[in-house]
Write a protein that holds these residues in place. Sequence first.
Motif, PDB file in Angstrom:
ATOM      1  N   LEU A   1       2.715 -25.329   4.894  1.00 43.52           N
ATOM      2  CA  LEU A   1       1.988 -24.806   3.915  1.00 43.52           C
ATOM      3  C   LEU A   1       1.730 -23.014   4.167  1.00 43.52           C
ATOM      4  O   LEU A   1       1.615 -22.627   3.307  1.00 43.52           O
ATOM      5  N   THR A   2       1.450 -22.782   5.371  1.00 44.91           N
ATOM      6  CA  THR A   2       1.064 -21.486   5.676  1.00 44.91           C
ATOM      7  C   THR A   2       2.510 -20.620   5.852  1.00 44.91           C
ATOM      8  O   THR A   2       2.439 -19.584   6.268  1.00 44.91           O
ATOM      9  N   GLY A   3       3.571 -21.225   5.818  1.00 45.32           N
ATOM     10  CA  GLY A   3       4.766 -20.290   5.891  1.00 45.32           C
ATOM     11  C   GLY A   3       5.115 -20.046   7.186  1.00 45.32           C
ATOM     12  O   GLY A   3       5.477 -18.888   7.471  1.00 45.32           O
ATOM     13  N   GLY A   4       4.723 -20.809   8.257  1.00 42.27           N
ATOM     14  CA  GLY A   4       4.736 -20.579   9.600  1.00 42.27           C
ATOM     15  C   GLY A   4       3.761 -19.892  10.450  1.00 42.27           C
ATOM     16  O   GLY A   4       3.790 -19.451  11.658  1.00 42.27           O
ATOM     17  N   ASP A   5       2.649 -19.516   9.796  1.00 35.05           N
ATOM     18  CA  ASP A   5       1.483 -18.941  10.541  1.00 35.05           C
ATOM     19  C   ASP A   5       0.848 -20.171  11.331  1.00 35.05           C
ATOM     20  O   ASP A   5      -0.045 -20.712  10.764  1.00 35.05           O
ATOM     21  N   THR A   6       0.958 -20.015  12.498  1.00 30.01           N
ATOM     22  CA  THR A   6       0.681 -21.158  13.356  1.00 30.01           C
ATOM     23  C   THR A   6      -0.790 -20.990  13.670  1.00 30.01           C
ATOM     24  O   THR A   6      -1.480 -22.396  13.698  1.00 30.01           O
ATOM     25  N   HIS A   7      -1.272 -19.919  13.663  1.00 27.37           N
ATOM     26  CA  HIS A   7      -2.580 -19.632  13.701  1.00 27.37           C
ATOM     27  C   HIS A   7      -3.586 -20.372  12.644  1.00 27.37           C
ATOM     28  O   HIS A   7      -4.595 -21.433  12.883  1.00 27.37           O
ATOM     29  N   LEU A   8      -3.133 -20.017  11.418  1.00 25.40           N
ATOM     30  CA  LEU A   8      -4.029 -20.621  10.351  1.00 25.40           C
ATOM     31  C   LEU A   8      -3.763 -22.058  10.245  1.00 25.40           C
ATOM     32  O   LEU A   8      -4.559 -22.703   9.899  1.00 25.40           O
ATOM     33  N   ALA A   9      -2.453 -22.589  10.662  1.00 26.65           N
ATOM     34  CA  ALA A   9      -2.202 -23.990  10.666  1.00 26.65           C
ATOM     35  C   ALA A   9      -3.097 -24.662  11.579  1.00 26.65           C
ATOM     36  O   ALA A   9      -3.613 -25.841  11.196  1.00 26.65           O
ATOM     37  N   GLU A  10      -3.194 -24.101  12.675  1.00 21.63           N
ATOM     38  CA  GLU A  10      -4.048 -24.634  13.859  1.00 21.63           C
ATOM     39  C   GLU A  10      -5.775 -24.669  13.128  1.00 21.63           C
ATOM     40  O   GLU A  10      -6.554 -25.577  13.163  1.00 21.63           O
ATOM     41  N   ASP A  11      -6.009 -23.714  12.552  1.00 18.25           N
ATOM     42  CA  ASP A  11      -7.415 -23.616  11.882  1.00 18.25           C
ATOM     43  C   ASP A  11      -7.484 -24.832  10.936  1.00 18.25           C
ATOM     44  O   ASP A  11      -8.417 -25.473  10.795  1.00 18.25           O
ATOM     45  N   LEU A  12      -6.751 -24.965   9.988  1.00 18.72           N
ATOM     46  CA  LEU A  12      -6.765 -25.759   8.806  1.00 18.72           C
ATOM     47  C   LEU A  12      -6.481 -27.207   9.327  1.00 18.72           C
ATOM     48  O   LEU A  12      -7.481 -28.064   8.934  1.00 18.72           O
TER      49      LEU A  12
ATOM     50  N   THR B   1      -9.813 -29.552   8.891  1.00 19.67           N
ATOM     51  CA  THR B   1      -9.600 -31.164   8.407  1.00 19.67           C
ATOM     52  C   THR B   1     -10.281 -32.182   9.252  1.00 19.67           C
ATOM     53  O   THR B   1     -10.836 -33.207   8.904  1.00 19.67           O
ATOM     54  N   LEU B   2      -9.910 -32.003  10.588  1.00 22.23           N
ATOM     55  CA  LEU B   2     -10.255 -33.030  11.649  1.00 22.23           C
ATOM     56  C   LEU B   2     -11.932 -32.932  11.582  1.00 22.23           C
ATOM     57  O   LEU B   2     -12.611 -34.181  11.663  1.00 22.23           O
ATOM     58  N   SER B   3     -12.354 -31.944  11.564  1.00 27.40           N
ATOM     59  CA  SER B   3     -14.024 -32.037  11.639  1.00 27.40           C
ATOM     60  C   SER B   3     -14.522 -32.517  10.248  1.00 27.40           C
ATOM     61  O   SER B   3     -15.672 -33.247  10.383  1.00 27.40           O
ATOM     62  N   ARG B   4     -13.791 -32.352   9.097  1.00 27.36           N
ATOM     63  CA  ARG B   4     -14.429 -32.766   7.960  1.00 27.36           C
ATOM     64  C   ARG B   4     -14.202 -34.320   8.008  1.00 27.36           C
ATOM     65  O   ARG B   4     -15.132 -35.150   7.600  1.00 27.36           O
TER      66      ARG B   4
ATOM     67  N   GLN C   1      -8.372 -27.945   1.918  1.00 27.20           N
ATOM     68  CA  GLN C   1      -8.295 -26.976   2.594  1.00 27.20           C
ATOM     69  C   GLN C   1      -7.456 -25.647   2.536  1.00 27.20           C
ATOM     70  O   GLN C   1      -7.869 -24.433   2.460  1.00 27.20           O
ATOM     71  N   PHE C   2      -6.285 -25.917   2.339  1.00 25.56           N
ATOM     72  CA  PHE C   2      -5.439 -24.905   2.306  1.00 25.56           C
ATOM     73  C   PHE C   2      -5.401 -23.987   0.941  1.00 25.56           C
ATOM     74  O   PHE C   2      -5.572 -22.796   1.052  1.00 25.56           O
ATOM     75  N   VAL C   3      -5.653 -24.767  -0.073  1.00 26.45           N
ATOM     76  CA  VAL C   3      -5.947 -24.098  -1.371  1.00 26.45           C
ATOM     77  C   VAL C   3      -7.039 -23.326  -1.427  1.00 26.45           C
ATOM     78  O   VAL C   3      -7.131 -22.199  -1.969  1.00 26.45           O
ATOM     79  N   SER C   4      -8.066 -23.853  -0.803  1.00 23.40           N
ATOM     80  CA  SER C   4      -9.460 -23.488  -0.709  1.00 23.40           C
ATOM     81  C   SER C   4      -9.442 -21.787   0.086  1.00 23.40           C
ATOM     82  O   SER C   4      -9.884 -20.961  -0.263  1.00 23.40           O
ATOM     83  N   HIS C   5      -8.596 -22.045   1.218  1.00 20.01           N
ATOM     84  CA  HIS C   5      -8.511 -20.914   2.186  1.00 20.01           C
ATOM     85  C   HIS C   5      -8.164 -19.601   1.300  1.00 20.01           C
ATOM     86  O   HIS C   5      -8.661 -18.636   1.407  1.00 20.01           O
TER      87      HIS C   5
END
Length: 178
Positions: free
Chosen positions: A31-42, A46-49, A80-84
Amino acid sequence: MAPTAARGADAEYAEFAANRSGHLYRSACLLTGGDTHLAEDLVQETLSRMYAVWRRPGRFFGGRAIENPAGYAQGVLYRQFVSHHRRRSAGERPIAHVPDRPGAEGDSTLRVTLLEALGALPPRDRAVLVLRYWEDVSVEETATILRCGSGAVRTRTSRALVRLRALLGDSLSDLVQP
């Protein structure tokens, strides 16, 4: 919730999170186009929600029980991705290209090319394509996850594929090994 029930729910959640986090992370990377930092944040968001919902008696959300926690988690990740992207004030990215990493021989160039092309698509288009073609989710399930109509999913899929083909052009056939 009683203390022993809470500990049982926490252990159950920890097992769920351990089993699903890898799959969520792979989806988030696409989804993030390979942005691993944003992927980890998402994934963490997600897990916290999911944890907040998990602790509710009977795992109710919006007046109904969550029958498929894995599917619900995927939906949370995509929303979360779309909202971000809605919340971002600028189109800046923390990195200009995917860093060099050792990987499997053969399809690394193809993979990078596809990630870059996916990264150039609008977030909702990217979400639809990843759900439909990476996650192999039906049109109706995709519509439910993204909270839109199935006709909108079909239209967005068609338009996103046209954009993706325009971005990739004829270069994709050069990257695929026979």
